[in-house]
Design a protein around this motif. Structure first.
Motif, short mmCIF file in Angstrom:
data_model
loop_
_atom_site.label_atom_id
_atom_site.label_comp_id
_atom_site.label_asym_id
_atom_site.label_seq_id
_atom_site.Cartn_x
_atom_site.Cartn_y
_atom_site.Cartn_z
N GLY A 1 68.81 16.44 16.07
CA GLY A 1 67.80 17.49 15.99
C GLY A 1 66.75 17.36 17.08
O GLY A 1 66.38 18.36 17.72
N LEU A 2 66.28 16.15 17.32
CA LEU A 2 65.28 15.93 18.38
C LEU A 2 65.89 16.21 19.76
O LEU A 2 65.20 16.76 20.63
CB LEU A 2 64.77 14.49 18.32
CG LEU A 2 63.96 14.11 17.08
CD1 LEU A 2 63.61 12.63 17.10
CD2 LEU A 2 62.68 14.95 16.99
N SER A 3 67.14 15.84 19.94
CA SER A 3 67.80 16.08 21.23
C SER A 3 67.90 17.57 21.52
O SER A 3 67.63 18.02 22.65
CB SER A 3 69.20 15.45 21.23
OG SER A 3 69.12 14.05 21.09
N LEU A 4 68.27 18.36 20.52
CA LEU A 4 68.36 19.81 20.72
C LEU A 4 66.98 20.41 20.97
O LEU A 4 66.85 21.39 21.73
CB LEU A 4 69.01 20.48 19.51
CG LEU A 4 70.49 20.19 19.28
CD1 LEU A 4 70.98 20.91 18.04
CD2 LEU A 4 71.32 20.58 20.50
N LEU A 5 65.96 19.83 20.35
CA LEU A 5 64.61 20.34 20.52
C LEU A 5 64.16 20.30 21.97
O LEU A 5 63.42 21.18 22.43
CB LEU A 5 63.64 19.54 19.63
CG LEU A 5 62.20 20.05 19.53
CD1 LEU A 5 62.16 21.42 18.88
CD2 LEU A 5 61.34 19.06 18.75
N VAL A 6 64.58 19.28 22.71
CA VAL A 6 64.20 19.20 24.12
C VAL A 6 65.32 19.70 25.04
O VAL A 6 65.07 20.14 26.16
CB VAL A 6 63.81 17.76 24.51
CG1 VAL A 6 62.65 17.28 23.68
CG2 VAL A 6 64.99 16.80 24.35
#
Length: 285
Positions: free
Chosen positions: A76-81
């Motif tokens: 989720g964090l990876s997709l956020l950036v």
């Protein structure tokens, strides 16, 4: 009387292509056979009983739960950036673009242990007698050698893979639909949310799958930055290390088989949706 038109002659092949294709098959097949041999060796060494025994271990079950949790949060964090990075690199020209592009390659080319060591130094480095880790501990949110360190170590590498995947996905989408939306009165943000992002949904799934799989296999940064403490920061990759360090080779191989099974599943999803994305979003002439 000879005909005015002569029949075109078929090209004559000097020799058969099979020696060339056979040579390519042998060279490429050697590596494929090596990978298959590794999997077969693991499967033949650890019996189903070893796998069942590993699954009964409280430490292994904790490692499975923490791996599933950390990999999901990391994705989720990876997709956020990765979504904004991929879109900006694919659609915009700006000063420093080449530098940003090169920086994204740093987590991909650095040795994993170096990434873990760099994270450790970043959080332990003191400025004015206070380090970032000290500030976080005072706030009641310690990172180093705790679960957040596992997630941060995975995120540092996985986000780069996700950004690369999404950049390719956005580049494969014809920008004409976004331009039409802009002429119809949409803002750039509205065109992104209503046109570009829905078109890139399969690329999003491919990026998420790749990020999840990469986070699952991360070891070096986690070992240095989060440690490998039983029932605390132990994930599946560090479980293999811990089992090996205690001489439990069968348990280490059993955990490896669990990771191989998970990797096969997520990489199969990646191949299916990744190939479909490339065909679906192929730019028109």
């Amino acid at each position: 009387m000879s005909s005015r038109f002569e029949q075109p002659q078929s090209p004559v092949r000097a020799s058969s292509d099979w020696p060339f294709l056979a040579a390519l098959s042998v060279l490429g097949g050697t590596y494929v056979a090596l990978i298959l041999a590794l999997v077969v060796a693991d499967a033949s060494y650890a019996s189903p009983g070893h796998v069942a025994e590993a699954l009964r271990s409280p430490a292994i079950r904790y490692a499975i739960r923490l791996s599933l949790f950390s990999c999901t949060i990391t994705t989720g964090l990876s997709l956020l950036v990765a979504v904004p990075l991929g879109y900006l690199l694919a659609r915009c020209s700006f000063r420093g673009k080449s530098l940003v592009d090169a920086i994204l390659d740093v987590p991909l080319v650095l040795p994993p242990l170096v990434i873990g060591l760099s994270l450790l130094i970043l959080f332990q480095l003191k400025v004015g007698g206070v380090s970032l880790e000290m500030l976080l501990e005072r706030a009641g949110f310690p990172v180093t050698f705790h679960v957040p360190a596992v997630i941060l170590a995975q995120f540092t590498v996985s986000a780069a893979f996700a950004a690369r995947t999404l950049r390719v996905s956005f580049e494969q989408i014809n920008p004409r639909a976004e331009q039409v939306a802009l002429t119809l009165g949409c803002t750039r943000a509205q065109a992104f949310w209503r046109v570009a992002l829905p078109e890139a949904r399969r690329g999003l799934l491919a990026a998420a799958t790749l990020a999840w799989a990469r986070a699952l296999g991360e070891f070096g940064p986690i070992l240095v930055f989060a440690g490998a403490t039983r029932m605390r920061t132990e994930v599946l990759s560090t479980s293999v290390f811990l089992e090996l360090s205690t001489g439990s080779l069968e348990a280490a191989v059993a955990v490896s088989l669990l990771m191989i099974a998970a990797a096969v599943i997520v990489l199969t999803i990646l191949r299916v949706f990744g190939s479909d994305t490339a065909l679906r979003h192929k730019p028109s002439a």
